[in-house]
Write a protein that holds these residues in place. Structure first.
Motif, PDB file in Angstrom:
ATOM      1  N   GLU A  81       0.829  -1.207   0.000  1.00 27.39           N
ATOM      2  CA  GLU A  81       0.000   0.000   0.000  1.00 27.39           C
ATOM      3  C   GLU A  81       0.866   1.262   0.000  1.00 27.39           C
ATOM      4  O   GLU A  81       0.578   2.219  -0.713  1.00 27.39           O
ATOM      5  CB  GLU A  81      -0.927  -0.009   1.208  1.00 27.39           C
ATOM      6  N   ILE A  82       1.941   1.265   0.772  1.00 33.64           N
ATOM      7  CA  ILE A  82       2.854   2.414   0.808  1.00 33.64           C
ATOM      8  C   ILE A  82       3.462   2.631  -0.578  1.00 33.64           C
ATOM      9  O   ILE A  82       3.493   3.763  -1.070  1.00 33.64           O
ATOM     10  CB  ILE A  82       3.955   2.205   1.872  1.00 33.64           C
ATOM     11  N   ARG A  83       3.933   1.570  -1.206  1.00 33.49           N
ATOM     12  CA  ARG A  83       4.534   1.707  -2.542  1.00 33.49           C
ATOM     13  C   ARG A  83       3.521   2.220  -3.552  1.00 33.49           C
ATOM     14  O   ARG A  83       3.834   3.082  -4.385  1.00 33.49           O
ATOM     15  CB  ARG A  83       5.127   0.366  -2.993  1.00 33.49           C
ATOM     16  N   GLU A  84       2.292   1.706  -3.475  1.00 38.16           N
ATOM     17  CA  GLU A  84       1.250   2.168  -4.404  1.00 38.16           C
ATOM     18  C   GLU A  84       0.977   3.662  -4.213  1.00 38.16           C
ATOM     19  O   GLU A  84       0.898   4.421  -5.177  1.00 38.16           O
ATOM     20  CB  GLU A  84      -0.039   1.374  -4.186  1.00 38.16           C
ATOM     21  N   LEU A  85       0.835   4.080  -2.974  1.00 33.30           N
ATOM     22  CA  LEU A  85       0.581   5.501  -2.695  1.00 33.30           C
ATOM     23  C   LEU A  85       1.761   6.371  -3.116  1.00 33.30           C
ATOM     24  O   LEU A  85       1.581   7.466  -3.655  1.00 33.30           O
ATOM     25  CB  LEU A  85       0.276   5.703  -1.207  1.00 33.30           C
ATOM     26  N   TYR A  86       2.967   5.905  -2.876  1.00 33.21           N
ATOM     27  CA  TYR A  86       4.167   6.647  -3.245  1.00 33.21           C
ATOM     28  C   TYR A  86       4.243   6.867  -4.754  1.00 33.21           C
ATOM     29  O   TYR A  86       4.580   7.959  -5.216  1.00 33.21           O
ATOM     30  CB  TYR A  86       5.410   5.896  -2.752  1.00 33.21           C
ATOM     31  N   CYS A  87       3.924   5.848  -5.529  1.00 35.01           N
ATOM     32  CA  CYS A  87       4.050   5.923  -6.992  1.00 35.01           C
ATOM     33  C   CYS A  87       2.861   6.607  -7.662  1.00 35.01           C
ATOM     34  O   CYS A  87       2.910   6.896  -8.855  1.00 35.01           O
ATOM     35  CB  CYS A  87       4.222   4.518  -7.572  1.00 35.01           C
ATOM     36  N   ARG A  88       1.823   6.895  -6.914  1.00 42.09           N
ATOM     37  CA  ARG A  88       0.583   7.426  -7.480  1.00 42.09           C
ATOM     38  C   ARG A  88       0.728   8.841  -8.038  1.00 42.09           C
ATOM     39  O   ARG A  88       0.037   9.218  -8.988  1.00 42.09           O
ATOM     40  CB  ARG A  88      -0.511   7.389  -6.426  1.00 42.09           C
ATOM     41  N   ASP A  89       1.598   9.661  -7.450  1.00 45.11           N
ATOM     42  CA  ASP A  89       1.702  11.062  -7.855  1.00 45.11           C
ATOM     43  C   ASP A  89       3.104  11.578  -7.540  1.00 45.11           C
ATOM     44  O   ASP A  89       3.969  10.812  -7.113  1.00 45.11           O
ATOM     45  CB  ASP A  89       0.635  11.913  -7.145  1.00 45.11           C
TER      46      ASP A  89
ATOM     47  N   ASN B 210      11.374   8.455  -7.271  1.00 43.76           N
ATOM     48  CA  ASN B 210      11.575   9.809  -7.795  1.00 43.76           C
ATOM     49  C   ASN B 210      10.791  10.887  -7.044  1.00 43.76           C
ATOM     50  O   ASN B 210      10.766  12.025  -7.471  1.00 43.76           O
ATOM     51  CB  ASN B 210      11.230   9.846  -9.284  1.00 43.76           C
ATOM     52  N   LYS B 211      10.183  10.547  -5.953  1.00 47.50           N
ATOM     53  CA  LYS B 211       9.450  11.532  -5.156  1.00 47.50           C
ATOM     54  C   LYS B 211      10.200  11.750  -3.849  1.00 47.50           C
ATOM     55  O   LYS B 211      10.624  10.806  -3.194  1.00 47.50           O
ATOM     56  CB  LYS B 211       8.028  11.036  -4.881  1.00 47.50           C
TER      57      LYS B 211
END
Length: 165
Positions: A21-29, A63-64
């Motif tokens: 879930e953390i990875r998904e949220l991180y890569c979302r925007d 990249n964030k």
């Protein structure tokens, strides 16, 4: 013994779910994250979960920016202050070595809001349960200033805090 094994398996499954879930949220925007870190168990667990999850991403997806903020109230026990500074330095060194976009920051209250200026200069009474002026001035205001500066720079940020359930 079987129950203990099942508990461990459930715990590992929970960690994997949270990490995904953390990875998904991180890569979302591209909205930067700001993680509040005190060194206590809740903020440390939160930071560790984020760190581990992001470190498992391929380098091209890291990249964030993630900013880790800790406030030095300037009235902590010197041993605690030293531990926090060393902790942030180690974070910075490991993030650089592992090519993680994690940036630790040690922030301070403005001089006009510092403990001794308020206590001796402005005549505030010593902080107590019903008049805790120090928390807002020494911790909350510096964190809010950092967050506002990041919002000015990036348009918005996502604040990540660890809290006891």
């Amino acid at each position: 013994m079987a129950q203990k094994k099942r508990q461990v398996e459930d715990f590992i499954a929970s960690l994997e779910f949270i990490s995904d879930e953390i990875r998904e949220l991180y890569c979302r925007d591209q909205i930067p994250w700001v993680i509040g870190y005190s060194g206590g168990k809740d903020s440390t667990a939160t930071l560790q979960l984020v760190w581990n999850a992001i470190s498992e991403l391929p380098p091209e997806k890291r990249n964030k920016e993630i900013h880790v903020i800790t406030t030095d109230t300037l009235v902590e026990n010197p041993v605690v202050t030293s531990w926090v500074k060393n902790s942030l330095k180690r974070m910075r060194d490991v993030a650089i070595r592992e090519k993680l976009p994690i940036f630790p920051h040690l922030i301070y209250p403005e001089v006009k809001n510092s403990f001794w200026v308020c206590l001796m200069g402005k005549g505030y009474p010593s902080p107590r349960m019903r008049f805790r002026w120090c928390t807002e001035r020494l911790k909350i205001k510096p964190a809010n200033k950092f967050i506002r500066d990041m919002v000015r720079k990036n348009g918005e940020v996502i604040l990540v805090l660890g809290m006891r359930k």
